[in-house]
Design a protein around this motif. Sequence first.
Motif, short mmCIF file in Angstrom:
data_model
loop_
_atom_site.label_atom_id
_atom_site.label_comp_id
_atom_site.label_asym_id
_atom_site.label_seq_id
_atom_site.Cartn_x
_atom_site.Cartn_y
_atom_site.Cartn_z
N ILE A 8 -8.24 29.51 19.35
CA ILE A 8 -9.31 30.94 18.56
C ILE A 8 -9.23 31.11 20.30
N ARG A 9 -9.43 32.59 20.95
CA ARG A 9 -9.66 33.10 21.76
C ARG A 9 -10.57 34.85 21.80
N THR A 10 -11.20 35.04 22.60
CA THR A 10 -12.19 36.48 22.69
C THR A 10 -12.60 36.34 24.52
N ARG A 11 -12.37 37.84 24.63
CA ARG A 11 -12.62 38.51 25.48
C ARG A 11 -14.78 38.47 26.15
N LEU A 12 -14.14 37.45 27.36
CA LEU A 12 -15.40 37.78 28.12
C LEU A 12 -15.80 39.25 28.93
N ARG A 13 -16.88 40.17 28.36
CA ARG A 13 -17.10 40.94 28.83
C ARG A 13 -18.73 40.70 30.11
N VAL A 14 -17.97 39.85 31.40
CA VAL A 14 -18.56 39.52 32.45
C VAL A 14 -19.02 40.85 33.51
N GLU A 25 -15.46 27.79 11.13
CA GLU A 25 -15.12 26.60 11.72
C GLU A 25 -15.41 26.34 12.78
N TRP A 26 -15.12 27.52 13.86
CA TRP A 26 -16.28 26.84 15.47
C TRP A 26 -17.06 26.36 15.11
N GLN A 27 -17.93 27.02 14.70
CA GLN A 27 -19.45 26.64 14.55
C GLN A 27 -20.26 26.03 14.44
N ASP A 28 -19.27 25.47 12.58
CA ASP A 28 -19.80 23.80 12.01
C ASP A 28 -19.49 22.49 13.00
N ARG A 29 -17.97 23.24 13.89
CA ARG A 29 -17.65 21.95 15.60
C ARG A 29 -19.25 21.68 16.49
N ILE A 30 -19.33 22.77 16.77
CA ILE A 30 -20.47 22.71 17.78
C ILE A 30 -22.10 22.30 17.21
N ALA A 31 -22.05 22.53 15.85
CA ALA A 31 -23.36 22.34 14.92
C ALA A 31 -22.89 20.76 15.13
N ALA A 32 -21.94 20.27 15.14
CA ALA A 32 -22.12 18.41 14.71
C ALA A 32 -21.56 18.03 15.61
N HIS A 33 -21.70 18.64 16.99
CA HIS A 33 -21.36 17.79 18.22
C HIS A 33 -20.49 17.17 17.92
N ARG A 34 -19.36 17.89 17.65
CA ARG A 34 -17.43 17.32 17.90
C ARG A 34 -16.81 18.31 18.85
N ALA A 35 -15.84 17.63 19.74
CA ALA A 35 -15.32 17.73 20.32
C ALA A 35 -14.50 19.30 20.81
N VAL A 36 -14.71 20.45 21.36
CA VAL A 36 -14.27 21.64 21.65
C VAL A 36 -13.91 21.03 22.81
N ALA A 37 -12.17 21.88 23.84
CA ALA A 37 -12.02 22.17 24.44
C ALA A 37 -11.96 23.68 25.33
N TYR A 38 -12.35 24.09 25.21
CA TYR A 38 -12.04 25.86 26.54
C TYR A 38 -11.77 25.46 27.76
N ARG A 39 -10.97 26.87 27.67
CA ARG A 39 -10.25 27.37 29.03
C ARG A 39 -11.20 29.12 29.52
N TYR A 55 -11.14 35.96 29.28
CA TYR A 55 -11.00 35.61 28.38
C TYR A 55 -11.18 33.77 28.43
N LEU A 56 -12.28 34.11 27.31
CA LEU A 56 -12.28 32.65 26.66
C LEU A 56 -11.77 31.51 25.28
N THR A 57 -10.98 30.50 25.64
CA THR A 57 -9.83 29.97 24.47
C THR A 57 -10.62 28.96 24.47
N ALA A 58 -10.87 28.57 23.10
CA ALA A 58 -11.48 27.91 22.60
C ALA A 58 -10.73 27.11 21.59
N SER A 59 -10.11 25.33 21.56
CA SER A 59 -9.31 24.36 20.89
C SER A 59 -10.00 23.48 20.44
N TRP A 60 -9.48 22.60 18.95
CA TRP A 60 -9.89 21.27 18.78
C TRP A 60 -9.06 21.23 17.93
N LYS A 61 -8.98 19.66 18.27
CA LYS A 61 -7.64 19.16 16.95
C LYS A 61 -7.72 18.87 15.01
#
Length: 559
Positions: free
Chosen positions: A22-28, A261-275, A286-292
């Motif tokens: 998944i991807r989202t924009r970063l307004r930095v 689904e992303w909230q459930d993973r980070i709440a359970a401290h499961r692996a999420v890769a970012y770019r 942009y920020l891209t999050a991916s997981w298996k």
Amino acid sequence: MAGGLRAVAPPFVVPGPAAVSIRTRLRVSSMDAELLTEVGGFLGSLAGGDLAVRSRPGAPSGSAAWAERKRTLTESSSARWAGSITRATEDQWALARRNQAAEMAWLRSQIVRIEARLACPLAPRGDRRTGAPRGYATKAEWHAKSRRLAALRDRLAAVRDDWEAGKVRVVRGGRRLVHLRHHLDDAGLSREQWAERWRAARMFLAADGESGKRCGNETIRVTGAGELSLRLPSRLAHLANAAHCRYVLDASVAFSHRSEEWQDRIAAHRAVAYRIHFDVPRGRWYLTASWKRAQMPAPPIEAATARGVVAVDMNADHLAAWQLDRHGNPVGGPRRYAYDLSGGGRHRDAQIRHALTRLLHHVRVRGATTIAVEDLDFADGKSREHYGRSRKFRALVSRFPTAAFRARLVSMAAEQGVTVIAVDPAYTSRWGAQHWQRSLTTPGRRITRHDAAAVAIGRRALGVPIRRRTAPPPHDRRDRAGHRTDQAGPATRRREGPRPRPPGPRTRSVSPARGAKAGDQRAQHHSGHAAEHALGPQEEGCTLARTGIWVCGSGPGTM
């Protein structure tokens, strides 16, 4: 292979996607943009150096060499950044080696095909029924192909030498962007604009996830509240604005797609890769999050087709779809979903996504749970050796987005619980038009060849033959009017053959009570072949008049 036709592979259920992105924009802010650029450029230089070491001819491989490279990078960055860099390097190196193997296989196939055609005499046309190679049409084409054969052999020798020496050719930033440097006027770019794109493409801001760590990633961390922070390399630790050499960005992260689904993973401290990456033409980060994701077992094909399928035929400008019941009968009418594949890659991807969205909506409305598609793969190339002399047809084949269509369909269908079945594409268009196009056409509905191909695809997925059963004979024949067009199940014996002949004589114009042996036949109650008998000239003419061939009293040869 029988009759010059190749064997058709059985259909199979396509497995679902193994990962999610998944991807989202970063307004930095401007300060955050400067820091991301500096960190990304520094880590990019480390990644480029590590890739050069790994791609060096004769470089050692294995876990020991990998660990040594990681220790070298840890001194300048950190253990986690070094692990992400070396893992990305190994992936790039392995991909380059696979590309070398694929290129050698393709070159060998092209060489074999050209050699076979060069050995044949000149032939303007070939015999498609036998499948034998044919010669080239003219002497000029034969000479050009002989020169191409020499060039392909040279390319194969060069690639084979690189393969044996362990040498790979990888461009960080993309080979297309490198070639664009020499065509800036055609692309409408200045040298500074190209340099900005080159620097952005070579930045490295990617971190692998770690299960058990806070929010699933210790290097680039995104909390449930949307706070984004990253661990700075040791040489840039003086730029930190938080404890433990971390920098917290002002931008807030919010994913609109798969957010739960992303909230459930980070709440359970499961692996999420970012770019994190920068899009230069748009001027956006942009920020891209991916997981298996857990791989679900594919259902049996019998269970997937129990309620019928929605068959889809992919074409250069539209999708042709038709629903079939579990017996292989078309239900309702055909549906077509148009798209425009001209323009850039983003436009084509959006067009495919919109067409698939409408298709899945139709599947959901019709109550179906399975989609049948062709297992298209144009990996053999689009050369003249494979697809003929027609440049227009080769360009048409090249426009088919087979990989993008397959990936999009599988991922989007999995989210809606729709199963995808892939079938062999052999002869679907030809047999669909032969057996279904005319029979499904009505005065108020025109059926195209692509609609008929969709019916053929669906019947192949259901396990029933594409060919329709023959129509019932007229009433003036012994078979009378039957129901031969009814569809038979896959387990029905002789479902493709003619109906069994009823017992009795085979004659049509002679009554069983006539003939030289008719009396003996009635007396003995024989049910075999009817007896032959001789007829006079006048009797023969009148008899043939009843068959509708000759006129009574006329001789042979008179209509």
